[in-house]
Design a protein around this motif. Structure first.
Motif, mmCIF file in Angstrom:
data_model
loop_
_atom_site.group_PDB
_atom_site.id
_atom_site.type_symbol
_atom_site.label_atom_id
_atom_site.label_comp_id
_atom_site.label_asym_id
_atom_site.label_seq_id
_atom_site.Cartn_x
_atom_site.Cartn_y
_atom_site.Cartn_z
ATOM 1 N N VAL A 63 50.343 32.780 36.869
ATOM 2 C CA VAL A 63 50.500 33.705 37.994
ATOM 3 C C VAL A 63 49.846 35.044 37.667
ATOM 4 C CG1 VAL A 63 52.161 34.941 39.451
ATOM 5 C CG2 VAL A 63 52.557 32.535 38.866
ATOM 6 N N THR A 64 49.938 35.484 36.411
ATOM 7 C CA THR A 64 49.286 36.727 35.993
ATOM 8 C C THR A 64 47.780 36.637 36.236
ATOM 9 O OG1 THR A 64 51.006 37.126 34.344
ATOM 10 C CG2 THR A 64 48.931 38.317 34.059
ATOM 11 N N LYS A 65 47.194 35.505 35.881
ATOM 12 C CA LYS A 65 45.758 35.303 36.127
ATOM 13 C C LYS A 65 45.461 35.350 37.617
ATOM 14 C CE LYS A 65 42.007 31.974 35.563
ATOM 15 N NZ LYS A 65 41.622 30.636 35.045
ATOM 16 N N ALA A 66 46.278 34.682 38.423
ATOM 17 C CA ALA A 66 46.066 34.672 39.877
ATOM 18 C C ALA A 66 46.188 36.076 40.456
ATOM 19 C CB ALA A 66 47.064 33.727 40.550
ATOM 20 N N VAL A 67 47.159 36.842 39.994
ATOM 21 C CA VAL A 67 47.322 38.224 40.469
ATOM 22 C C VAL A 67 46.098 39.052 40.073
ATOM 23 C CG1 VAL A 67 48.663 40.353 40.194
ATOM 24 C CG2 VAL A 67 49.843 38.173 40.576
ATOM 25 N N ALA A 68 45.623 38.880 38.847
ATOM 26 C CA ALA A 68 44.438 39.623 38.396
ATOM 27 C C ALA A 68 43.232 39.294 39.280
ATOM 28 C CB ALA A 68 44.131 39.305 36.942
ATOM 29 N N MET A 69 43.032 38.017 39.560
ATOM 30 C CA MET A 69 41.910 37.612 40.415
ATOM 31 C C MET A 69 42.079 38.152 41.828
ATOM 32 S SD MET A 69 41.537 33.712 38.949
ATOM 33 C CE MET A 69 40.243 33.203 40.097
ATOM 34 N N ALA A 70 43.299 38.144 42.335
ATOM 35 C CA ALA A 70 43.575 38.661 43.674
ATOM 36 C C ALA A 70 43.346 40.165 43.744
ATOM 37 C CB ALA A 70 45.014 38.330 44.073
ATOM 38 N N VAL A 71 43.758 40.881 42.709
ATOM 39 C CA VAL A 71 43.557 42.333 42.652
ATOM 40 C C VAL A 71 42.069 42.655 42.687
ATOM 41 C CG1 VAL A 71 43.681 44.285 41.043
ATOM 42 C CG2 VAL A 71 45.742 42.993 41.575
ATOM 43 N N LEU A 72 41.285 41.958 41.882
ATOM 44 C CA LEU A 72 39.834 42.197 41.846
ATOM 45 C C LEU A 72 39.218 42.006 43.225
ATOM 46 C CD1 LEU A 72 39.015 40.390 38.493
ATOM 47 C CD2 LEU A 72 38.782 42.850 38.924
ATOM 48 N N LYS A 73 39.620 40.938 43.897
ATOM 49 C CA LYS A 73 39.042 40.613 45.204
ATOM 50 C C LYS A 73 39.595 41.499 46.326
ATOM 51 C CE LYS A 73 38.492 36.826 48.454
ATOM 52 N NZ LYS A 73 38.818 35.459 48.784
ATOM 53 N N ALA A 74 40.926 41.543 46.443
ATOM 54 C CA ALA A 74 41.543 42.219 47.589
ATOM 55 C C ALA A 74 41.408 43.735 47.542
ATOM 56 C CB ALA A 74 43.016 41.828 47.688
ATOM 57 N N LEU A 75 41.421 44.297 46.335
ATOM 58 C CA LEU A 75 41.346 45.754 46.220
ATOM 59 C C LEU A 75 39.945 46.244 45.882
ATOM 60 C CD1 LEU A 75 44.723 46.482 44.402
ATOM 61 C CD2 LEU A 75 44.220 46.464 46.857
ATOM 62 N N ASN A 76 39.033 45.288 45.696
ATOM 63 C CA ASN A 76 37.625 45.608 45.441
ATOM 64 C C ASN A 76 37.473 46.592 44.278
ATOM 65 O OD1 ASN A 76 34.871 45.323 45.912
ATOM 66 N ND2 ASN A 76 34.829 47.125 47.247
ATOM 67 N N VAL A 77 38.095 46.249 43.156
ATOM 68 C CA VAL A 77 37.974 47.061 41.947
ATOM 69 C C VAL A 77 37.108 46.321 40.929
ATOM 70 C CG1 VAL A 77 40.140 48.320 42.254
ATOM 71 C CG2 VAL A 77 40.161 46.156 41.015
ATOM 72 N N PRO A 78 36.402 47.042 40.074
ATOM 73 C CA PRO A 78 35.497 46.394 39.121
ATOM 74 C C PRO A 78 36.185 45.807 37.891
ATOM 75 C CG PRO A 78 35.320 48.768 38.930
ATOM 76 C CD PRO A 78 36.243 48.494 40.079
ATOM 77 N N GLY A 79 37.439 46.191 37.645
ATOM 78 C CA GLY A 79 38.107 45.697 36.448
ATOM 79 C C GLY A 79 39.609 45.666 36.603
ATOM 80 N N VAL A 80 40.242 44.957 35.670
ATOM 81 C CA VAL A 80 41.696 44.871 35.664
ATOM 82 C C VAL A 80 42.160 44.860 34.210
ATOM 83 C CG1 VAL A 80 41.732 42.340 35.796
ATOM 84 C CG2 VAL A 80 43.695 43.625 36.582
ATOM 85 N N ARG A 81 43.208 45.612 33.938
ATOM 86 C CA ARG A 81 43.798 45.657 32.597
ATOM 87 C C ARG A 81 45.112 44.886 32.652
ATOM 88 N NH1 ARG A 81 44.236 51.413 30.234
ATOM 89 N NH2 ARG A 81 42.066 50.963 29.796
ATOM 90 N N ILE A 82 45.331 44.007 31.667
ATOM 91 C CA ILE A 82 46.575 43.252 31.574
ATOM 92 C C ILE A 82 47.257 43.659 30.275
ATOM 93 C CG2 ILE A 82 47.636 40.968 31.406
ATOM 94 C CD1 ILE A 82 45.207 39.948 33.078
#
Length: 138
Positions: A63-82
């Motif tokens: 789910v963490t991976k899915a949220v990260a992928m969703a954040v990148l797409k839906a919020l149009n950000v270039p990166g994500v920190r976990i």
């Protein structure tokens, strides 16, 4: 046990839910570092990564991976920190294992209080995106 995340799981404390299934819940951080900062955790209480059984950890990280992928797409950000902290010395504040998914776009300005408007808008946007990502992950 007085755990804020356990109270959220039991609907005794409010939260903006991005994703929820039988085992895992993802919510917006009440004091986000950036717009869309999401916390992913098991519904069952485990103090940290040393306590959670591996099969349950796998569910949470999927789910963490899915949220990260969703954040990148839906919020149009270039990166994500976990981030996942274990113990007070490592920065863990709430002693219920959880992963921070933090959208990154330039410099971090510091935490702010999640407003109702931002909470509704971002949780709806991410909930839709997470559902789409998970359906494509299989």
């Amino acid at each position: 046990m007085d755990c804020v995340f356990c109270r959220i799981v039991k609907s005794k404390e409010p939260a903006y839910v991005v994703y929820e299934d039988e085992y895992v819940i993802a919510i917006l951080d009440k004091y986000p570092i950036s717009r869309g900062h999401t916390l992913v955790m098991p519904k069952k209480h485990y103090r940290d990564i040393t306590e959670i059984p591996s099969d349950e950890l796998c569910r949470v990280i999927k789910v963490t991976k899915a949220v990260a992928m969703a954040v990148l797409k839906a919020l149009n950000v270039p990166g994500v920190r976990i981030i996942q902290n274990n113990g007070a010395e490592a920065g863990q504040v709430i002693f219920h294992i959880h992963f921070h998914v933090i959208p990154m776009k330039g410099h971090i300005m510091g935490r702010h209080y999640l407003t109702e408007e931002e909470g509704r808008e971002v949780s709806e946007l991410l909930a839709k995106a997470v559902k789409e990502v998970l359906s494509n992950m299989g």
